[in-house]
Structures are given as C-alpha cells and as structure tokens.
Design a protein around this motif. Structure first.
Motif, mmCIF file in Angstrom:
data_model
loop_
_atom_site.group_PDB
_atom_site.id
_atom_site.type_symbol
_atom_site.label_atom_id
_atom_site.label_comp_id
_atom_site.label_asym_id
_atom_site.label_seq_id
_atom_site.Cartn_x
_atom_site.Cartn_y
_atom_site.Cartn_z
ATOM 1 N N PHE A 1 -42.350 19.337 81.754
ATOM 2 C CA PHE A 1 -41.406 18.910 80.738
ATOM 3 C C PHE A 1 -41.064 17.449 80.981
ATOM 4 O O PHE A 1 -40.852 17.045 82.122
ATOM 5 N N LEU A 2 -41.051 16.681 79.930
ATOM 6 C CA LEU A 2 -40.719 15.262 80.044
ATOM 7 C C LEU A 2 -39.784 14.878 78.918
ATOM 8 O O LEU A 2 -39.997 15.276 77.774
ATOM 9 N N GLU A 3 -38.791 14.113 79.255
ATOM 10 C CA GLU A 3 -37.894 13.593 78.235
ATOM 11 C C GLU A 3 -38.048 12.077 78.189
ATOM 12 O O GLU A 3 -37.769 11.396 79.166
ATOM 13 N N TYR A 4 -38.538 11.590 77.067
ATOM 14 C CA TYR A 4 -38.610 10.149 76.880
ATOM 15 C C TYR A 4 -37.319 9.716 76.209
ATOM 16 O O TYR A 4 -37.068 10.073 75.067
ATOM 17 N N VAL A 5 -36.539 8.966 76.926
ATOM 18 C CA VAL A 5 -35.289 8.515 76.338
ATOM 19 C C VAL A 5 -35.577 7.389 75.358
ATOM 20 O O VAL A 5 -36.281 6.434 75.664
ATOM 21 N N ASN A 6 -35.043 7.555 74.168
ATOM 22 C CA ASN A 6 -35.257 6.563 73.121
ATOM 23 C C ASN A 6 -34.153 5.512 73.202
ATOM 24 O O ASN A 6 -33.091 5.652 72.609
ATOM 25 N N TRP A 7 -34.432 4.444 73.950
ATOM 26 C CA TRP A 7 -33.404 3.432 74.183
ATOM 27 C C TRP A 7 -33.070 2.664 72.916
ATOM 28 O O TRP A 7 -32.018 2.057 72.808
ATOM 29 N N ALA A 8 -33.976 2.679 71.963
ATOM 30 C CA ALA A 8 -33.752 1.940 70.717
ATOM 31 C C ALA A 8 -32.823 2.695 69.773
ATOM 32 O O ALA A 8 -32.503 2.215 68.698
ATOM 33 N N GLY A 9 -32.415 3.889 70.175
ATOM 34 C CA GLY A 9 -31.589 4.693 69.290
ATOM 35 C C GLY A 9 -32.430 5.766 68.636
ATOM 36 O O GLY A 9 -33.653 5.751 68.701
ATOM 37 N N GLY A 10 -31.788 6.699 68.039
ATOM 38 C CA GLY A 10 -32.531 7.802 67.427
ATOM 39 C C GLY A 10 -32.712 8.924 68.427
ATOM 40 O O GLY A 10 -32.151 8.899 69.523
ATOM 41 N N ASP A 11 -33.504 9.896 68.032
ATOM 42 C CA ASP A 11 -33.651 11.089 68.861
ATOM 43 C C ASP A 11 -34.514 10.822 70.077
ATOM 44 O O ASP A 11 -35.503 10.103 70.005
ATOM 45 N N ASP A 12 -34.137 11.411 71.206
ATOM 46 C CA ASP A 12 -35.003 11.387 72.373
ATOM 47 C C ASP A 12 -36.206 12.279 72.091
ATOM 48 O O ASP A 12 -36.135 13.209 71.302
ATOM 49 N N ASP A 13 -37.293 11.969 72.763
ATOM 50 C CA ASP A 13 -38.518 12.716 72.542
ATOM 51 C C ASP A 13 -38.696 13.722 73.682
ATOM 52 O O ASP A 13 -38.910 13.345 74.829
ATOM 53 N N LEU A 14 -38.549 14.986 73.378
ATOM 54 C CA LEU A 14 -38.705 16.030 74.379
ATOM 55 C C LEU A 14 -40.123 16.583 74.270
ATOM 56 O O LEU A 14 -40.519 17.074 73.221
ATOM 57 N N THR A 15 -40.859 16.477 75.357
ATOM 58 C CA THR A 15 -42.243 16.936 75.333
ATOM 59 C C THR A 15 -42.464 17.939 76.446
ATOM 60 O O THR A 15 -42.020 17.737 77.572
ATOM 61 N N SER A 16 -43.151 19.032 76.111
ATOM 62 C CA SER A 16 -43.521 19.979 77.156
ATOM 63 C C SER A 16 -44.993 20.337 77.032
ATOM 64 O O SER A 16 -45.573 20.262 75.945
ATOM 65 N N TRP A 17 -45.576 20.677 78.166
ATOM 66 C CA TRP A 17 -46.976 21.096 78.205
ATOM 67 C C TRP A 17 -47.064 22.441 78.928
ATOM 68 O O TRP A 17 -46.319 22.687 79.897
ATOM 69 N N PHE A 18 -47.990 23.272 78.466
ATOM 70 C CA PHE A 18 -48.351 24.476 79.197
ATOM 71 C C PHE A 18 -49.852 24.434 79.450
ATOM 72 O O PHE A 18 -50.640 24.417 78.507
ATOM 73 N N ALA A 19 -50.234 24.411 80.712
ATOM 74 C CA ALA A 19 -51.647 24.388 81.076
ATOM 75 C C ALA A 19 -51.995 25.703 81.770
ATOM 76 O O ALA A 19 -51.317 26.093 82.731
ATOM 77 N N PRO A 20 -53.041 26.400 81.294
ATOM 78 C CA PRO A 20 -53.418 27.647 81.959
ATOM 79 C C PRO A 20 -53.997 27.373 83.354
ATOM 80 O O PRO A 20 -54.746 26.410 83.535
ATOM 81 N N LEU A 21 -53.627 28.189 84.305
ATOM 82 C CA LEU A 21 -54.151 28.083 85.671
ATOM 83 C C LEU A 21 -54.972 29.324 85.987
ATOM 84 O O LEU A 21 -54.654 30.416 85.518
ATOM 85 N N THR A 22 -56.003 29.151 86.809
ATOM 86 C CA THR A 22 -56.686 30.326 87.337
ATOM 87 C C THR A 22 -55.769 30.971 88.372
ATOM 88 O O THR A 22 -54.809 30.347 88.847
#
Ligand SMILES: [Zn+2]
Length: 110
Positions: free
Chosen positions: A45-66
């Motif tokens: 999970f990563l949160e890119y803070v939007n310093w310019a204003g507006g919504d922060d960008d919340l990004t998540s990834w799910f990677a399958p593991l053996t």
C-alpha cells in the motif's frame, strides 16, 4: 478482512494478514494469505500525498506468491533478509483512484 472481488486465487477470496514486513505512515508491505484456499499474496500500500492540493492518491497492489515464496517471507529474519526483486515482474492487481487493473509487476523492487 472483507473479500476482494478482483483477487482471483479462488471463488471467494478472504485475506488475513500474516506478517507486516514494513510499515510507515504512507507505506505498508505485508504477507497475506487467503483463508478460503490457502494462497499467499504480497500486499503493498502506498499513499502519494498530493502536495499541490486535491485528493491524495491511495494505491495498493496484490501480487500472488507461490507457497515457497510466502513461506520464505514468513521465515526471513527481517525485511533486509528478503529478496523481493521477483515482484518487479510478477503480474499483479493494482488498485488506485482510477480503479482496479492488471499490471505486469510492482514498482520499486529492482
Ligand atoms: Zn483464495
């Protein structure tokens, strides 16, 4: 944790968090496992803070593991003992403000 319909390990995925590898205010890495089928997933999970204003960008990834990869990450002494470079080319699910989509790998693990 509620089921995530885009995960494709089985018909009714339900993930539990087994180990948090790294955690900060804007960043989380964890090993997850599906309680329905036993598949391992790497979660980021990563949160890119939007310093310019507006919504922060919340990004998540799910990677399958053996199973071996999942076990290795659970048994590793700490984060620095883990080789996560395989995530760079692991087809994964990415979820951000634009929705869920397939990506060919996770950024930042080279
Ligand atoms: Zn499953």
């Amino acid at each position: 944790m509620k089921a995530r319909s885009h995960l494709d390990c089985c018909q009714a995925p339900a993930l539990e968090r087994l180990r948090v590898l790294d955690e900060s205010t804007h960043d989380l890495e964890a090993v997850m496992r599906c309680t329905a089928c036993g598949s391992y997933w790497f979660y980021r999970f990563l949160e890119y803070v939007n310093w310019a204003g507006g919504d922060d960008d919340l990004t998540s990834w799910f990677a399958p593991l053996t199973e071996a990869e999942g076990t290795n990450l659970l048994e590793a002494a700490d984060r620095s003992a883990m080789d996560l470079s395989f995530l760079t080319t692991r087809a994964s699910w990415m979820d951000d403000n634009e929705g869920v989509r397939r990506v060919p790998g996770l950024p930042g693990y080279r």
